[in-house]
Design an enzyme around this catalytic site. Structure first.
Site, mmCIF file in Angstrom:
data_model
loop_
_atom_site.group_PDB
_atom_site.id
_atom_site.type_symbol
_atom_site.label_atom_id
_atom_site.label_comp_id
_atom_site.label_asym_id
_atom_site.label_seq_id
_atom_site.Cartn_x
_atom_site.Cartn_y
_atom_site.Cartn_z
ATOM 1 N N GLU A 72 0.850 -1.191 0.000
ATOM 2 C CA GLU A 72 0.000 0.000 0.000
ATOM 3 C C GLU A 72 0.884 1.238 0.000
ATOM 4 O O GLU A 72 0.459 2.310 0.402
ATOM 5 C CB GLU A 72 -0.996 -0.014 1.148
ATOM 6 C CG GLU A 72 -0.433 -0.286 2.512
ATOM 7 C CD GLU A 72 -1.519 -0.318 3.560
ATOM 8 O OE1 GLU A 72 -2.159 0.729 3.752
ATOM 9 O OE2 GLU A 72 -1.722 -1.368 4.178
ATOM 10 N N CYS A 116 -3.634 -3.809 4.404
ATOM 11 C CA CYS A 116 -2.681 -4.832 4.883
ATOM 12 C C CYS A 116 -3.095 -6.252 4.505
ATOM 13 O O CYS A 116 -2.275 -7.173 4.572
ATOM 14 C CB CYS A 116 -2.554 -4.763 6.393
ATOM 15 S SG CYS A 116 -2.077 -3.143 6.987
ATOM 16 N N HIS A 136 -2.755 -10.183 12.077
ATOM 17 C CA HIS A 136 -2.225 -8.895 11.625
ATOM 18 C C HIS A 136 -1.898 -8.062 12.871
ATOM 19 O O HIS A 136 -2.743 -7.914 13.753
ATOM 20 C CB HIS A 136 -3.257 -8.164 10.756
ATOM 21 C CG HIS A 136 -2.857 -6.751 10.478
ATOM 22 N ND1 HIS A 136 -1.659 -6.439 9.898
ATOM 23 C CD2 HIS A 136 -3.472 -5.566 10.743
ATOM 24 C CE1 HIS A 136 -1.554 -5.123 9.789
ATOM 25 N NE2 HIS A 136 -2.644 -4.571 10.299
HETATM 26 P P1 HMG Z 1 -2.978 7.020 20.946
HETATM 27 O O1 HMG Z 1 -4.077 7.980 21.144
HETATM 28 O O2 HMG Z 1 -1.631 7.571 20.681
HETATM 29 O O3 HMG Z 1 -2.770 6.062 22.157
HETATM 30 O O4 HMG Z 1 -3.424 6.131 19.728
HETATM 31 P P2 HMG Z 1 -3.738 5.720 23.393
HETATM 32 O O5 HMG Z 1 -3.858 6.919 24.267
HETATM 33 O O6 HMG Z 1 -5.006 5.062 22.888
HETATM 34 O O7 HMG Z 1 -2.823 4.661 24.119
HETATM 35 C C1 HMG Z 1 -2.501 3.459 23.514
HETATM 36 C C2 HMG Z 1 -2.510 2.390 24.592
HETATM 37 O O8 HMG Z 1 -1.456 2.670 25.503
HETATM 38 C C3 HMG Z 1 -3.790 2.372 25.432
HETATM 39 O O9 HMG Z 1 -4.018 1.004 25.762
HETATM 40 C C4 HMG Z 1 -3.399 3.147 26.678
HETATM 41 O O10 HMG Z 1 -4.154 2.807 27.823
HETATM 42 C C5 HMG Z 1 -1.956 2.716 26.829
HETATM 43 P P3 HMG Z 1 -5.514 0.396 25.688
HETATM 44 O O11 HMG Z 1 -6.288 1.145 26.711
HETATM 45 O O12 HMG Z 1 -6.014 0.701 24.291
HETATM 46 O O13 HMG Z 1 -5.330 -1.042 25.959
HETATM 47 N N1 HMG Z 1 -1.126 3.679 27.574
HETATM 48 C C6 HMG Z 1 -0.230 3.318 28.502
HETATM 49 N N2 HMG Z 1 0.122 2.114 28.991
HETATM 50 C C7 HMG Z 1 1.103 2.083 29.961
HETATM 51 N N3 HMG Z 1 1.709 3.210 30.435
HETATM 52 C C8 HMG Z 1 1.373 4.426 29.964
HETATM 53 C C9 HMG Z 1 0.363 4.521 28.952
HETATM 54 N N4 HMG Z 1 -0.188 5.551 28.266
HETATM 55 C C10 HMG Z 1 -1.109 5.023 27.421
HETATM 56 N N5 HMG Z 1 1.980 5.514 30.430
HETATM 57 C C11 HMG Z 1 -3.845 4.447 18.145
HETATM 58 C C12 HMG Z 1 -3.439 4.720 19.586
HETATM 59 C C13 HMG Z 1 -3.931 2.955 17.924
HETATM 60 C C14 HMG Z 1 -5.226 5.076 17.890
HETATM 61 C C15 HMG Z 1 -2.791 5.102 17.221
HETATM 62 O O14 HMG Z 1 -1.548 4.475 17.406
HETATM 63 C C16 HMG Z 1 -3.141 5.015 15.756
HETATM 64 O O15 HMG Z 1 -3.906 5.822 15.215
HETATM 65 N N6 HMG Z 1 -2.542 4.036 15.027
HETATM 66 C C17 HMG Z 1 -2.746 3.869 13.592
HETATM 67 C C18 HMG Z 1 -3.994 3.071 13.291
HETATM 68 C C19 HMG Z 1 -3.889 1.636 13.761
HETATM 69 O O16 HMG Z 1 -2.808 1.086 13.895
HETATM 70 N N7 HMG Z 1 -5.048 0.995 13.962
HETATM 71 C C20 HMG Z 1 -5.077 -0.415 14.341
HETATM 72 C C21 HMG Z 1 -6.264 -1.144 13.728
HETATM 73 S S1 HMG Z 1 -6.423 -0.832 12.000
HETATM 74 C C22 HMG Z 1 -5.182 -1.818 11.270
HETATM 75 O O17 HMG Z 1 -4.614 -2.650 11.906
HETATM 76 C C23 HMG Z 1 -4.883 -1.549 9.847
HETATM 77 C C24 HMG Z 1 -3.564 -0.867 9.555
HETATM 78 O O18 HMG Z 1 -2.510 -1.761 9.704
HETATM 79 C C25 HMG Z 1 -3.590 -0.279 8.141
HETATM 80 C C26 HMG Z 1 -3.927 -1.184 6.986
HETATM 81 O O19 HMG Z 1 -4.695 -2.129 7.049
HETATM 82 O O20 HMG Z 1 -3.451 -0.815 5.929
HETATM 83 C C27 HMG Z 1 -3.310 0.300 10.484
#
Ligand code: HMG
Length: 447
Positions: free
Chosen positions: A85, A122, A246
């Site tokens: 991609e 992906c 994935h």
């Molecule tokens: P964010 O807002 O930076 O992070 O975005 P957050 O605030 O949601 O924190 C992430 C996790 O860390 C959370 O865990 C927090 O609690 C934890 P959860 O509650 O979700 O289990 N956390 C901590 N843990 C320990 N100590 C701390 C601490 N602080 C926070 N101090 C987000 C996270 C995934 C939204 C962002 O990284 C993002 O936008 N990523 C890109 C999209 C993505 O990867 N999506 C996944 C599903 S879609 C997919 O897999 C397809 C893809 O590969 C593309 C394709 O298919 O082509 C992306």
């Protein structure tokens, strides 16, 4: 007539040659707690391509290593499919560039090999394997194997929440009859819907609704699992030795795994055995409204994830799939394929005999589609997997300072003009060497 066993005969991994340490370099620069990355997302580092690397060099380098190891020549390959991609050309497929690279170093050519490029975020790496499988099963391969290459430079705009999940690398896979590593099940399940959570409408960096993308991943995976069960029969937690999924970041798989475990243990003796500790799974009919059902279900899943029984299963079946992802980030199309290699390498390290055992493989692409199928580990898996071990090369990556990371991000940004020196020295590999008269990319092999 018995259908031939078709699957993965060889795998090779090429990582981008630079790395960004998330806890020690990225977190301080972003003024974030390092544990957000190491514990929350579950990542230690991301791979980045050096200045002379791109999706073609990484794919061609992985393919060359595979062909050399297997003693193949172009005449042995009847098909080259690239899943990506991160393509930079809307007409000429990346597979033609890869074939052009390989033809520089091998006798013969790929003139009679069918080439293409697959796109569905992906999940297209798995779809390309599917295409190769179908081509062989249809008897159109004339005794030749298919080369499938999943290659991506998974970059996000700087400052995007996805920035911490970046990565870059390629996985080359040889699909053939009577394979050494795994055979693929005929049965497969699909969960697919028109979704707007992650997309790149003619732009390099994705537009992402990160939180929604997590929910869409979980919903489509559930549908794919149900669809798989409708053809393969009910899945049980003991039916498979590993579940490579994935892995955009390991924390995503942690969320998916507990939901899958809940689903497959519903109405089983495992649910009965856990009842004294956490109660029975909520049934929707027992609740007045959807909201109270969902609240109770969330509480049940939280409690389930803390049980010894679940944690043991997760530690044995899912955790071993995450070893490479933790060190490299999201490789988009290659991600589920490095999860498979991680799991098999963990089995090798623990001297486990998993020949004949089953893997449950869950692929996913935004936009959105999940696919689930089973794979049977072949008796020859050890040698093929040992040869694909990337950990020594991961340790050799140039560790970027934050300023260097910003330079390398700019160097790969199609909108930015940069002149920076490479951080590493190419050695026995293809490099991006400049541009041709029609703005095509030119590649060279460096001894
Ligand atoms: P964010 O807002 O930076 O992070 O975005 P957050 O605030 O949601 O924190 C992430 C996790 O860390 C959370 O865990 C927090 O609690 C934890 P959860 O509650 O979700 O289990 N956390 C901590 N843990 C320990 N100590 C701390 C601490 N602080 C926070 N101090 C987000 C996270 C995934 C939204 C962002 O990284 C993002 O936008 N990523 C890109 C999209 C993505 O990867 N999506 C996944 C599903 S879609 C997919 O897999 C397809 C893809 O590969 C593309 C394709 O298919 O082509 C992306």
């Amino acid at each position: 007539m018995t259908e031939p066993a078709v699957g993965l005969d060889a795998i090779e991994i090429w990582t981008g040659k630079c790395k960004l340490d998330l806890a020690n370099t990225f977190a301080p620069a972003r003024d974030e707690d390092p544990e957000k990355y190491t514990k929350g997302l579950g990542l230690r580092a991301s791979s980045f391509p050096d200045t002379y690397e791109d999706i073609v060099t990484m794919g061609a380098n992985a393919a060359k290593r595979l062909m050399d190891r297997e003693g193949l020549t172009p005449a042995d390959i009847g098909r080259i499919d690239v899943a990506t991609e991160s393509a930079f050309d809307n007409s000429k497929p990346v597979s033609t560039y890869v074939a052009g690279c390989l033809e520089q170093v091998y006798e013969g050519d790929f003139r009679h090999a069918n080439k293409g490029e697959r796109k569905f975020a992906c999940v297209s790496g798995t779809q390309s394997i599917d295409d190769a499988y179908n081509w062989i099963r249809a008897g159109r391969n004339r005794g030749r194997a298919a080369l499938v290459i999943a290659t991506d430079t998974a970059l996000y705009a700087r400052g995007d929440p996805g920035e911490a999940t970046q990565g870059a690398g390629a996985v080359a896979m040889l699909v053939d009859v009577d394979p050494s590593i795994v055979t693929l099940s005929t049965e497969q399940g699909i969960g697919s819907m028109d979704e707007t959570d992650f997309l790149k409408p003619n732009q390099q960096f994705p537009s992402v609704d990160g939180k929604r993308s997590v929910q869409v991943y979980l919903s489509r995976m559930r549908e794919a699992l149900e669809d798989y069960e409708s053809v393969a029969g009910r899945v049980g937690v003991e039916d498979f030795v590993f579940a490579p999924f994935h892995t955009p970041f390991p924390g995503m798989v942690r969320k998916a795994a507990v939901l899958a475990y809940r689903h497959v243990t519903r109405g089983t003796e495992i649910e009965d055995a856990l009842e004294p500790e956490i109660g029975r799974q909520p049934r929707e009919d027992d609740f007045d409204g959807r909201e109270s059902f969902e609240t109770n279900m969330r509480d049940y899943v939280d409690a389930l994830s803390g049980t010894e029984r679940y944690r043991t299963w997760y530690g044995e079946t899912v955790e071993p799939t995450l070893g490479i992802a933790r060190e490299v980030g999201n490789w988009y199309t290659g991600s589920v394929h490095i999860a498979r290699v991680s799991a098999l390498l963990a089995a090798l390290e623990n001297d486990r005999n998993i020949g004949g055992e089953t893997l449950l493989v869950g692929s996913y692409g935004s936009g959105a589609q999940a696919e689930i199928h089973a794979e049977t580990v072949r008796e020859g898996w050890r040698e093929g997997v040992a040869a694909a071990d990337p950990f020594d090369r991961l340790a050799e990556r140039h560790s970027l300072s934050f300023a260097e990371y910003e330079h390398i991000h700019d160097a790969h940004n199609h909108e930015v003009e940069t002149e920076i020196e490479a951080f590493t020295e190419p050695n026995g590999e293809f490099i991006h060497a400049g541009w041709g008269r029609m703005n095509e990319r030119k590649y060279e092999y460096v001894e």
